[in-house]
Motif scaffolding. Structure first.
Motif, PDB file in Angstrom:
ATOM      1  N   TRP A 106       0.822  -1.210   0.000  1.00  0.00           N
ATOM      2  CA  TRP A 106       0.000   0.000   0.000  1.00  0.00           C
ATOM      3  C   TRP A 106       0.856   1.261   0.000  1.00  0.00           C
ATOM      4  O   TRP A 106       0.507   2.257  -0.647  1.00  0.00           O
ATOM      5  CB  TRP A 106      -0.987  -0.001   1.162  1.00  0.00           C
ATOM      6  CG  TRP A 106      -2.115  -0.954   0.980  1.00  0.00           C
ATOM      7  CD1 TRP A 106      -2.514  -1.925   1.837  1.00  0.00           C
ATOM      8  CD2 TRP A 106      -3.017  -1.037  -0.149  1.00  0.00           C
ATOM      9  NE1 TRP A 106      -3.587  -2.617   1.317  1.00  0.00           N
ATOM     10  CE2 TRP A 106      -3.920  -2.089   0.110  1.00  0.00           C
ATOM     11  CE3 TRP A 106      -3.138  -0.339  -1.348  1.00  0.00           C
ATOM     12  CZ2 TRP A 106      -4.931  -2.440  -0.790  1.00  0.00           C
ATOM     13  CZ3 TRP A 106      -4.144  -0.690  -2.235  1.00  0.00           C
ATOM     14  CH2 TRP A 106      -5.019  -1.729  -1.950  1.00  0.00           C
ATOM     15  N   LYS A 107       1.987   1.230   0.716  1.00  0.00           N
ATOM     16  CA  LYS A 107       2.889   2.394   0.694  1.00  0.00           C
ATOM     17  C   LYS A 107       3.438   2.605  -0.714  1.00  0.00           C
ATOM     18  O   LYS A 107       3.482   3.732  -1.210  1.00  0.00           O
ATOM     19  CB  LYS A 107       4.039   2.193   1.683  1.00  0.00           C
ATOM     20  CG  LYS A 107       3.628   2.318   3.126  1.00  0.00           C
ATOM     21  CD  LYS A 107       4.793   2.007   4.052  1.00  0.00           C
ATOM     22  CE  LYS A 107       4.297   1.909   5.484  1.00  0.00           C
ATOM     23  NZ  LYS A 107       5.320   1.352   6.381  1.00  0.00           N
ATOM     24  N   THR A 108       3.863   1.528  -1.344  1.00  0.00           N
ATOM     25  CA  THR A 108       4.389   1.608  -2.704  1.00  0.00           C
ATOM     26  C   THR A 108       3.309   2.074  -3.668  1.00  0.00           C
ATOM     27  O   THR A 108       3.546   2.928  -4.533  1.00  0.00           O
ATOM     28  CB  THR A 108       4.951   0.242  -3.148  1.00  0.00           C
ATOM     29  OG1 THR A 108       5.956  -0.162  -2.222  1.00  0.00           O
ATOM     30  CG2 THR A 108       5.533   0.300  -4.550  1.00  0.00           C
ATOM     31  N   TRP A 109       2.112   1.533  -3.522  1.00  0.00           N
ATOM     32  CA  TRP A 109       0.990   1.929  -4.374  1.00  0.00           C
ATOM     33  C   TRP A 109       0.715   3.426  -4.231  1.00  0.00           C
ATOM     34  O   TRP A 109       0.527   4.132  -5.224  1.00  0.00           O
ATOM     35  CB  TRP A 109      -0.258   1.124  -4.020  1.00  0.00           C
ATOM     36  CG  TRP A 109      -1.425   1.541  -4.849  1.00  0.00           C
ATOM     37  CD1 TRP A 109      -2.438   2.367  -4.492  1.00  0.00           C
ATOM     38  CD2 TRP A 109      -1.678   1.174  -6.204  1.00  0.00           C
ATOM     39  NE1 TRP A 109      -3.306   2.535  -5.540  1.00  0.00           N
ATOM     40  CE2 TRP A 109      -2.863   1.815  -6.597  1.00  0.00           C
ATOM     41  CE3 TRP A 109      -1.008   0.357  -7.112  1.00  0.00           C
ATOM     42  CZ2 TRP A 109      -3.399   1.658  -7.865  1.00  0.00           C
ATOM     43  CZ3 TRP A 109      -1.546   0.217  -8.377  1.00  0.00           C
ATOM     44  CH2 TRP A 109      -2.730   0.868  -8.744  1.00  0.00           C
ATOM     45  N   GLY A 110       0.695   3.913  -3.001  1.00  0.00           N
ATOM     46  CA  GLY A 110       0.445   5.337  -2.762  1.00  0.00           C
ATOM     47  C   GLY A 110       1.503   6.212  -3.424  1.00  0.00           C
ATOM     48  O   GLY A 110       1.185   7.232  -4.053  1.00  0.00           O
TER      49      GLY A 110
ATOM     50  N   ALA B  81       0.950   5.998  -7.239  1.00  0.00           N
ATOM     51  CA  ALA B  81      -0.287   6.691  -7.629  1.00  0.00           C
ATOM     52  C   ALA B  81      -0.091   8.208  -7.598  1.00  0.00           C
ATOM     53  O   ALA B  81      -0.555   8.917  -8.506  1.00  0.00           O
ATOM     54  CB  ALA B  81      -1.431   6.276  -6.716  1.00  0.00           C
ATOM     55  N   GLU B  82       0.603   8.707  -6.590  1.00  0.00           N
ATOM     56  CA  GLU B  82       0.886  10.154  -6.513  1.00  0.00           C
ATOM     57  C   GLU B  82       1.702  10.617  -7.706  1.00  0.00           C
ATOM     58  O   GLU B  82       1.393  11.632  -8.327  1.00  0.00           O
ATOM     59  CB  GLU B  82       1.678  10.475  -5.241  1.00  0.00           C
ATOM     60  CG  GLU B  82       0.851  10.713  -4.029  1.00  0.00           C
ATOM     61  CD  GLU B  82       1.740  11.081  -2.843  1.00  0.00           C
ATOM     62  OE1 GLU B  82       2.824  11.700  -3.032  1.00  0.00           O
ATOM     63  OE2 GLU B  82       1.338  10.735  -1.716  1.00  0.00           O
ATOM     64  N   ARG B  83       2.768   9.869  -8.002  1.00  0.00           N
ATOM     65  CA  ARG B  83       3.641  10.262  -9.106  1.00  0.00           C
ATOM     66  C   ARG B  83       2.919  10.177 -10.452  1.00  0.00           C
ATOM     67  O   ARG B  83       3.094  11.041 -11.309  1.00  0.00           O
ATOM     68  CB  ARG B  83       4.902   9.395  -9.152  1.00  0.00           C
ATOM     69  CG  ARG B  83       5.853   9.500  -7.954  1.00  0.00           C
ATOM     70  CD  ARG B  83       5.955  10.910  -7.385  1.00  0.00           C
ATOM     71  NE  ARG B  83       6.763  11.055  -6.208  1.00  0.00           N
ATOM     72  CZ  ARG B  83       6.373  10.842  -4.951  1.00  0.00           C
ATOM     73  NH1 ARG B  83       5.184  10.376  -4.687  1.00  0.00           N
ATOM     74  NH2 ARG B  83       7.180  11.084  -3.937  1.00  0.00           N
TER      75      ARG B  83
ATOM     76  N   HIS C 141       0.071  12.848 -14.946  1.00  0.00           N
ATOM     77  CA  HIS C 141      -1.202  13.003 -15.647  1.00  0.00           C
ATOM     78  C   HIS C 141      -1.620  14.478 -15.667  1.00  0.00           C
ATOM     79  O   HIS C 141      -2.218  14.940 -16.646  1.00  0.00           O
ATOM     80  CB  HIS C 141      -2.273  12.142 -14.962  1.00  0.00           C
ATOM     81  CG  HIS C 141      -3.589  12.171 -15.635  1.00  0.00           C
ATOM     82  ND1 HIS C 141      -3.818  11.582 -16.864  1.00  0.00           N
ATOM     83  CD2 HIS C 141      -4.777  12.707 -15.266  1.00  0.00           C
ATOM     84  CE1 HIS C 141      -5.079  11.764 -17.206  1.00  0.00           C
ATOM     85  NE2 HIS C 141      -5.675  12.450 -16.248  1.00  0.00           N
ATOM     86  N   GLN C 142      -1.304  15.190 -14.619  1.00  0.00           N
ATOM     87  CA  GLN C 142      -1.667  16.608 -14.522  1.00  0.00           C
ATOM     88  C   GLN C 142      -0.630  17.520 -15.179  1.00  0.00           C
ATOM     89  O   GLN C 142      -0.625  18.712 -14.950  1.00  0.00           O
ATOM     90  CB  GLN C 142      -1.839  17.007 -13.040  1.00  0.00           C
ATOM     91  CG  GLN C 142      -2.937  16.261 -12.314  1.00  0.00           C
ATOM     92  CD  GLN C 142      -4.313  16.487 -12.941  1.00  0.00           C
ATOM     93  OE1 GLN C 142      -4.614  17.591 -13.451  1.00  0.00           O
ATOM     94  NE2 GLN C 142      -5.135  15.459 -12.898  1.00  0.00           N
ATOM     95  N   GLY C 143       0.264  16.952 -15.940  1.00  0.00           N
ATOM     96  CA  GLY C 143       1.240  17.753 -16.673  1.00  0.00           C
ATOM     97  C   GLY C 143       2.542  17.949 -15.931  1.00  0.00           C
ATOM     98  O   GLY C 143       3.265  18.896 -16.198  1.00  0.00           O
ATOM     99  N   GLY C 144       2.838  17.092 -14.982  1.00  0.00           N
ATOM    100  CA  GLY C 144       4.116  17.177 -14.286  1.00  0.00           C
ATOM    101  C   GLY C 144       4.158  18.183 -13.167  1.00  0.00           C
ATOM    102  O   GLY C 144       5.221  18.535 -12.687  1.00  0.00           O
TER     103      GLY C 144
END
Length: 109
Positions: free
Chosen positions: A91-95, A98-100, A105-108
């Protein structure tokens, strides 16, 4: 499911199965059925069974043989302490990922 989805799912299926087992003990077919109900229709039972054998060999789950009304006893899997630690790390790795990915996705930003 498309090829891209299938490949991504392969990378996280172990974490998904361990998360299911964190909620309750289950046998292979139950896990496969639940995954299909959640929209993972293309997951083969053999994939889940092979994964369960791997996590059992790595000591992440405990196994109990339970009599079955039909056929041989079922192997019921439950998450043990080592599996819970592994799932916490998942879950830590997933978080982190997912953040990165969301930043990308939001343009960096």
């Amino acid at each position: 499911m498309g090829k891209q989805m299938t490949e991504m799912l392969k990378g996280v299926l172990e974490g998904i199965v361990l998360a299911i087992l964190a909620g309750r003990s289950a046998y292979g077919y139950e896990i496969t059925a639940w995954l299909r109900e959640q929209g993972f229709a293309d997951i083969a039972e053999g994939t889940v069974y092979a994964l369960l054998i791997r996590v059992e060999q790595r000591g992440l789950v405990d196994v109990e043989k339970v009599p079955s009304e039909k056929g041989p006893p079922r192997k019921v899997f439950s998450l043990n302490d080592q599996g819970r630690q592994y799932l916490d790390e998942f879950w830590k790795t997933w978080g982190f990922l997912a953040e990165r990915l969301e930043q990308l996705h939001q343009g960096g930003k």
